[in-house]
Design an enzyme around this catalytic site. Sequence first.
Site, mmCIF file in Angstrom:
data_model
loop_
_atom_site.group_PDB
_atom_site.id
_atom_site.type_symbol
_atom_site.label_atom_id
_atom_site.label_comp_id
_atom_site.label_asym_id
_atom_site.label_seq_id
_atom_site.Cartn_x
_atom_site.Cartn_y
_atom_site.Cartn_z
ATOM 1 N N GLU A 118 30.571 29.196 37.299
ATOM 2 C CA GLU A 118 31.354 28.378 38.782
ATOM 3 C C GLU A 118 30.429 28.154 39.723
ATOM 4 O O GLU A 118 30.542 27.184 40.376
ATOM 5 C CB GLU A 118 32.828 28.966 38.503
ATOM 6 C CG GLU A 118 33.587 29.063 37.510
ATOM 7 C CD GLU A 118 34.952 29.581 37.962
ATOM 8 O OE1 GLU A 118 35.799 28.806 38.138
ATOM 9 O OE2 GLU A 118 35.168 30.863 37.963
ATOM 10 N N GLU A 138 36.349 34.536 30.029
ATOM 11 C CA GLU A 138 37.819 34.663 30.642
ATOM 12 C C GLU A 138 38.585 34.783 29.470
ATOM 13 O O GLU A 138 39.490 35.410 29.612
ATOM 14 C CB GLU A 138 37.974 33.384 31.825
ATOM 15 C CG GLU A 138 37.387 33.680 32.926
ATOM 16 C CD GLU A 138 35.952 33.165 33.255
ATOM 17 O OE1 GLU A 138 35.479 32.707 31.952
ATOM 18 O OE2 GLU A 138 35.390 32.654 34.416
HETATM 19 C C1 1HE Z 1 30.403 44.616 36.000
HETATM 20 C C2 1HE Z 1 30.462 43.112 35.510
HETATM 21 C C3 1HE Z 1 31.561 42.473 36.122
HETATM 22 C C4 1HE Z 1 28.763 44.018 34.743
HETATM 23 N N1 1HE Z 1 32.576 43.075 36.746
HETATM 24 N N2 1HE Z 1 31.471 45.031 36.645
HETATM 25 N N3 1HE Z 1 32.339 38.558 33.434
HETATM 26 C C5 1HE Z 1 32.235 39.088 32.270
HETATM 27 O O1 1HE Z 1 33.365 39.213 31.605
HETATM 28 C C6 1HE Z 1 30.783 39.538 31.956
HETATM 29 C C7 1HE Z 1 30.942 41.082 31.925
HETATM 30 N N4 1HE Z 1 29.565 41.441 31.825
HETATM 31 C C8 1HE Z 1 28.804 41.508 30.857
HETATM 32 O O2 1HE Z 1 29.108 40.939 29.525
HETATM 33 C C9 1HE Z 1 27.424 42.213 30.745
HETATM 34 O O3 1HE Z 1 27.521 43.292 31.830
HETATM 35 C C10 1HE Z 1 26.414 41.460 31.150
HETATM 36 C C11 1HE Z 1 25.850 40.478 29.855
HETATM 37 C C12 1HE Z 1 26.574 40.234 32.300
HETATM 38 C C13 1HE Z 1 25.004 42.082 31.310
HETATM 39 O O4 1HE Z 1 24.835 42.964 30.511
HETATM 40 P P1 1HE Z 1 24.001 44.231 30.494
HETATM 41 O O5 1HE Z 1 23.727 45.104 29.402
HETATM 42 O O6 1HE Z 1 22.693 43.796 31.148
HETATM 43 O O7 1HE Z 1 24.758 45.414 31.759
HETATM 44 P P2 1HE Z 1 25.877 46.287 31.827
HETATM 45 O O8 1HE Z 1 25.346 47.609 31.221
HETATM 46 O O9 1HE Z 1 26.836 45.721 30.954
HETATM 47 O O10 1HE Z 1 26.390 46.275 33.232
HETATM 48 C C14 1HE Z 1 25.745 46.982 34.303
HETATM 49 C C15 1HE Z 1 26.761 47.446 35.067
HETATM 50 O O11 1HE Z 1 27.370 46.274 35.779
HETATM 51 C C16 1HE Z 1 27.906 48.506 34.489
HETATM 52 O O12 1HE Z 1 28.411 49.203 35.362
HETATM 53 P P3 1HE Z 1 28.009 50.951 35.408
HETATM 54 O O13 1HE Z 1 28.693 51.272 36.566
HETATM 55 O O14 1HE Z 1 28.680 51.196 34.129
HETATM 56 O O15 1HE Z 1 26.581 50.813 35.676
HETATM 57 C C17 1HE Z 1 28.852 47.017 34.295
HETATM 58 O O16 1HE Z 1 30.371 47.750 34.389
HETATM 59 C C18 1HE Z 1 28.731 46.354 35.639
HETATM 60 N N5 1HE Z 1 29.342 44.983 35.508
HETATM 61 N N6 1HE Z 1 29.432 42.806 34.708
HETATM 62 C C19 1HE Z 1 32.133 44.416 37.282
HETATM 63 N N7 1HE Z 1 31.852 41.192 35.805
HETATM 64 C C20 1HE Z 1 37.453 33.461 40.103
HETATM 65 S S1 1HE Z 1 37.375 33.620 38.450
HETATM 66 C C21 1HE Z 1 36.070 34.153 37.769
HETATM 67 C C22 1HE Z 1 36.468 34.673 36.435
HETATM 68 C C23 1HE Z 1 35.243 35.420 35.779
HETATM 69 O O17 1HE Z 1 34.133 35.448 36.477
HETATM 70 S S2 1HE Z 1 35.616 36.289 34.396
HETATM 71 C C24 1HE Z 1 34.088 36.746 33.715
HETATM 72 C C25 1HE Z 1 33.763 38.087 33.938
#
Ligand code: 1HE
Length: 264
Positions: A118, A138
């Site tokens: 977005e 989402e």
């Molecule tokens: C996060 C987030 C997040 C990572 N919020 N903490 N977005 C999503 O559904 C995407 C969610 N994220 C992922 O699918 C993956 O993290 C990625 C593909 C982006 C990257 O993968 P990777 O293997 O490089 O990293 P990871 O191990 O998954 O994440 C590293 C850390 O970042 C980990 O935290 P840690 O404390 O365990 O180290 C994750 O929890 C954290 N992290 N993404 C919070 N999104 C206005 S409305 C908009 C609506 C949306 O955007 S919905 C989509 C949300």
Amino acid sequence: MAERLAIKLPSSLVAERDGAVAILRLNRPQKRNAFDDETILGIEQFFTSLPDGIGAVLLVGEGEHFSAGLDLSELSERDVTQGIAHSGLWHRAFGKIQFGKVPVIAVLHGAVVGGGLELAAAAHIRIAESSAYYALPEGSRGIYVGGGGSVRLPRLIGVARMMDMMLTGRTYSADEGQAMGLTTYLVEPGGGFAKGLELAKRVAGNAPLTNFAVMQALPRIAEMDPASGYAVEALMSAIAQADPDAKARLKDFLEKRAPKVTRS
Ligand code: 1HE
């Protein structure tokens, strides 16, 4: 060389300046540049505080990914009213990008998902590194886009593709994003910043009124009925050509001081 820009921002954002180009870095790589409220407010702050002399913005992400979108850890206990206000915050901040002072060029790499996509959609030019991929998770998280995605993304990629992405979790590659017009440049990994800076410098060198017309008038004219669009276009072109900057540029061309159009 880039120097720090004196705009007060949270640690998840870094503002720099290279001549007439301001650079905004998403700087929370340990959370894959996920956006908490502080970051969204910081983005709004950046785009409303650009100093004079800035003619374009380059938007990039630190680490392996452009952005993982909304910080899902903040979603916890919002009720409906708070949810509407939260989405409104994103709309306001991203509106400052799309309809702000200067054109914005986004460099996309790795995950460009949810709110990250977005954000990218609010920029004026998008460059993909070949590592980029796009998704709207989402649907699978039980939520809905809230950062203007339903308005901007169908205009870029069509309602059908956005529905597919949201209903099935489909991911598009950098090549596919380029083919569908989501991005207009595709470069090798690590090549996005240099390409973005080169384009941003060129954009910043345009006549300010032309950039204004392209940012503010073009997308609105595209939404108008044709008769209204022709009328607004005539007004905009008359205003742009009357500017002394335009007169000087035309004179430069006619007196053989300006470059010709060349094949790329
Ligand atoms: C996060 C987030 C997040 C990572 N919020 N903490 N977005 C999503 O559904 C995407 C969610 N994220 C992922 O699918 C993956 O993290 C990625 C593909 C982006 C990257 O993968 P990777 O293997 O490089 O990293 P990871 O191990 O998954 O994440 C590293 C850390 O970042 C980990 O935290 P840690 O404390 O365990 O180290 C994750 O929890 C954290 N992290 N993404 C919070 N999104 C206005 S409305 C908009 C609506 C949306 O955007 S919905 C989509 C949300």
